[in-house]
Design an enzyme around this catalytic site. Structure first.
Site, PDB file in Angstrom:
ATOM      1  CE1 TYR A 152      -2.961   3.171   0.755  1.00 39.01           C
ATOM      2  CE2 TYR A 152      -1.693   3.375   2.787  1.00 39.01           C
ATOM      3  CZ  TYR A 152      -2.582   3.900   1.866  1.00 39.01           C
ATOM      4  OH  TYR A 152      -3.084   5.163   2.063  1.00 39.01           O
ATOM      5  NE  ARG A 296      -3.693  -3.419  12.914  1.00 39.55           N
ATOM      6  CZ  ARG A 296      -4.514  -2.406  12.680  1.00 39.55           C
ATOM      7  NH1 ARG A 296      -5.818  -2.636  12.557  1.00 39.55           N
ATOM      8  NH2 ARG A 296      -4.072  -1.178  12.581  1.00 39.55           N
ATOM      9  CG  ASP A 299      -0.625  -2.074  13.890  1.00 41.03           C
ATOM     10  OD1 ASP A 299      -0.958  -1.713  12.752  1.00 41.03           O
ATOM     11  OD2 ASP A 299      -1.437  -2.316  14.797  1.00 41.03           O
TER      12      ASP A 299
HETATM   13  C1  WQD Z   1      -4.551   2.907  14.870  1.00 42.27           C
HETATM   14  C2  WQD Z   1      -4.033   2.304  16.159  1.00 42.27           C
HETATM   15  C3  WQD Z   1      -3.668  -0.067  16.038  1.00 42.27           C
HETATM   16  C4  WQD Z   1      -7.860  -1.188  15.527  1.00 42.27           C
HETATM   17  C5  WQD Z   1      -4.188   3.681   9.009  1.00 42.27           C
HETATM   18  C6  WQD Z   1      -4.973   3.106   7.836  1.00 42.27           C
HETATM   19  C7  WQD Z   1      -4.135   2.700   6.712  1.00 42.27           C
HETATM   20  C8  WQD Z   1      -3.238   3.793   6.324  1.00 42.27           C
HETATM   21  C9  WQD Z   1      -2.495   4.338   7.479  1.00 42.27           C
HETATM   22  C10 WQD Z   1      -3.784   5.710   4.988  1.00 42.27           C
HETATM   23  C11 WQD Z   1      -2.920   1.282  15.943  1.00 42.27           C
HETATM   24  C12 WQD Z   1      -4.756   0.257  17.030  1.00 42.27           C
HETATM   25  C13 WQD Z   1      -6.689  -0.469  15.695  1.00 42.27           C
HETATM   26  C14 WQD Z   1      -8.326  -2.014  16.602  1.00 42.27           C
HETATM   27  C15 WQD Z   1      -6.433  -1.329  17.914  1.00 42.27           C
HETATM   28  N1  WQD Z   1      -4.105   4.762   5.745  1.00 42.27           N
HETATM   29  N2  WQD Z   1      -5.987  -0.536  16.864  1.00 42.27           N
HETATM   30  N3  WQD Z   1      -7.588  -2.033  17.750  1.00 42.27           N
HETATM   31  O1  WQD Z   1      -2.811   1.358  11.591  1.00 42.27           O
HETATM   32  O2  WQD Z   1      -2.400   3.831  11.678  1.00 42.27           O
HETATM   33  O3  WQD Z   1      -3.474   2.681   9.660  1.00 42.27           O
HETATM   34  O4  WQD Z   1      -3.318   4.680   8.543  1.00 42.27           O
HETATM   35  O5  WQD Z   1      -2.705   5.931   4.605  1.00 42.27           O
HETATM   36  O6  WQD Z   1      -4.933   2.369   5.642  1.00 42.27           O
HETATM   37  O7  WQD Z   1      -5.668   1.975   8.237  1.00 42.27           O
HETATM   38  O8  WQD Z   1      -4.746   3.038  11.786  1.00 42.27           O
HETATM   39  O9  WQD Z   1      -6.925   2.984  12.908  1.00 42.27           O
HETATM   40  O10 WQD Z   1      -5.985   0.834  11.975  1.00 42.27           O
HETATM   41  O11 WQD Z   1      -4.915   1.858  13.980  1.00 42.27           O
HETATM   42  O12 WQD Z   1      -5.794  -1.394  18.969  1.00 42.27           O
HETATM   43  O13 WQD Z   1      -9.347  -2.675  16.494  1.00 42.27           O
HETATM   44  O14 WQD Z   1      -5.111   1.600  16.799  1.00 42.27           O
HETATM   45  O15 WQD Z   1      -2.879  -1.122  16.490  1.00 42.27           O
HETATM   46  O16 WQD Z   1      -2.025   1.407  17.024  1.00 42.27           O
HETATM   47  P1  WQD Z   1      -3.268   2.695  11.232  1.00 42.27           P
HETATM   48  P2  WQD Z   1      -5.741   2.156  12.621  1.00 42.27           P
END
Ligand code: WQD
Length: 344
Positions: A152, A296, A299
């Site tokens: 991505y 995850r 991450d």
């Molecule tokens: C944020 C935090 C998780 C879900 C996003 C987009 C991706 C890209 C980049 C655009 C992390 C934690 C999450 C859950 C959790 N987009 N979490 N429980 O990973 O920064 O990615 O930005 O460029 O497409 O998805 O965002 O909201 O998934 O996670 O603990 O059920 O929340 O581990 O620390 P992320 P996110």
């Protein structure tokens, strides 16, 4: 001054909020969208909120030159393009990299070629904070190296590079906006994020737990090298992000020099997962049950913008608070328990 703007992917989460801002600025819009992960209902509501009929829809795929030409012809003259259309799920990009290169990179190539044909070389592109990979120093500045760790992010880097080359070749005006984590919704509760199936992202997951659609939040990782052990991200209100597009486009219309304007779009304030959960509880008076589980895959511990360049170059900075992100996201969830489906 009102311009004609082509918005690809204008029915999506960030696209729809940006269309609203553009209409309110007095622009005329043509949206090109294939509704792969979005709904025409979002655009209907955008027009209703703006009290404007200056939005025309062309249904089609950005990889299809005929569809893109059709969008240009529908507009008559296009002054500038905002290119949102693309795929954004990290895990899906790992499983199906070719599809990501096709939609994100080939789609951008087809669009740029059509822009060239139609003599429009002013473009705001959706890039991402994930171009920095797993950085070690914070906050992140735009001149720090790009080190994408999944397809991505690699596709976004590739498009940034193509656009850089076009600018060097001459007569293009490009802004690459590197989004951090957009959340929340328009304060009306009429438009918002509408993920299909189980949300991957933290915010929509929290609002669905709050609504009782899911039992509890799983917090991925409690042993990161952060103050409370959970991951840190730079969350910003989607309306702040939408406004950044309006300002960036206006800036490009005034600009002469040819380098792409590459800008982080974030608040500069990182928040941990636990801080977001507690912020949501405070803003709504609800309790969010959660459990701490394994990290995850894929991450990174922390992402946090230096928002200085956007302030200097655009005069833009994020102004909405975490409380507003939570309140507005919750209002959208409550008013639209199943998103745009079945309750329009
Ligand atoms: C944020 C935090 C998780 C879900 C996003 C987009 C991706 C890209 C980049 C655009 C992390 C934690 C999450 C859950 C959790 N987009 N979490 N429980 O990973 O920064 O990615 O930005 O460029 O497409 O998805 O965002 O909201 O998934 O996670 O603990 O059920 O929340 O581990 O620390 P992320 P996110």
């Amino acid at each position: 001054m009102g311009r004609r703007v082509l918005v690809t992917g204008g029915a999506g989460f960030i696209g729809s909020h940006t269309c609203l801002v553009l209409l309110e600025q007095g622009h005329e819009i043509v949206v090109l969208d294939n509704f792969d992960n979005s709904s025409p209902e979002a655009l209907r509501r955008v027009q209703e909120l703006a009290g404007s009929t200056q939005l025309t829809l062309v249904e089609g795929d950005v990889r299809d030159p005929k569809a893109v030409d059709q969008a240009f012809r529908t507009a008559g003259t296009v002054d500038g393009v905002i290119h949102f259309a693309g795929l954004k799920a990290v895990g899906e990009s790992v499983a199906n990299p070719l599809h990501y290169w096709d939609v994100n990179v080939n789609g951008s190539r087809v669009l740029a070629a059509a822009m060239d044909r139609h003599d429009c070389r002013t473009l705001v592109f959706s890039s991402t904070a994930t171009v920095y990979g797993e950085p070690q120093t914070f906050p992140l500045r735009e001149d720090m190296p790009m080190a994408p760790i999944h397809p991505y992010a690699q596709t976004k880097v590739a498009v940034e590079q193509i656009l850089g080359a076009l600018c060097r070749a001459g007569s293009w005006q490009v802004a690459c906006l590197r989004y951090f984590n957009p959340v929340g919704a328009h304060p009306s509760g009429q438009i918002g994020e509408d993920p299909m199936g189980t949300p991957n992202n933290l915010f929509p997951f929290i609002t669905q737990v709050a609504a009782g659609r899911r039992e509890r939040l799983r917090i991925f990782g409690q042993d990161y090298a952060t103050p409370d052990g959970t991951g840190i991200r730079d969350y910003l209100h989607v309306m702040d992000l939408a406004e950044a597009h309006g300002v960036a486009l206006d800036r490009l219309f005034q600009r002469q020099n040819a380098d792409p304007l590459t800008l982080n779009i974030g608040t500069g304030r990182g928040l941990s997962v636990l801080e977001v959960v507690h912020g949501f509880e405070q803003a709504t008076g609800l309790t969010i049950p959660y459990e701490l589980v394994e990290r995850r895959a894929g991450d990174v511990p922390r992402l946090e913008a230096c928002p200085q360049s956007a302030q200097t170059m655009l005069g833009w900075s994020a102004r909405r608070t975490l409380e507003e992100m939570c309140r507005d996201g919750w209002a959208w969830q409550q008013a639209n328990p199943t998103g745009y489906r079945n309750n329009s």
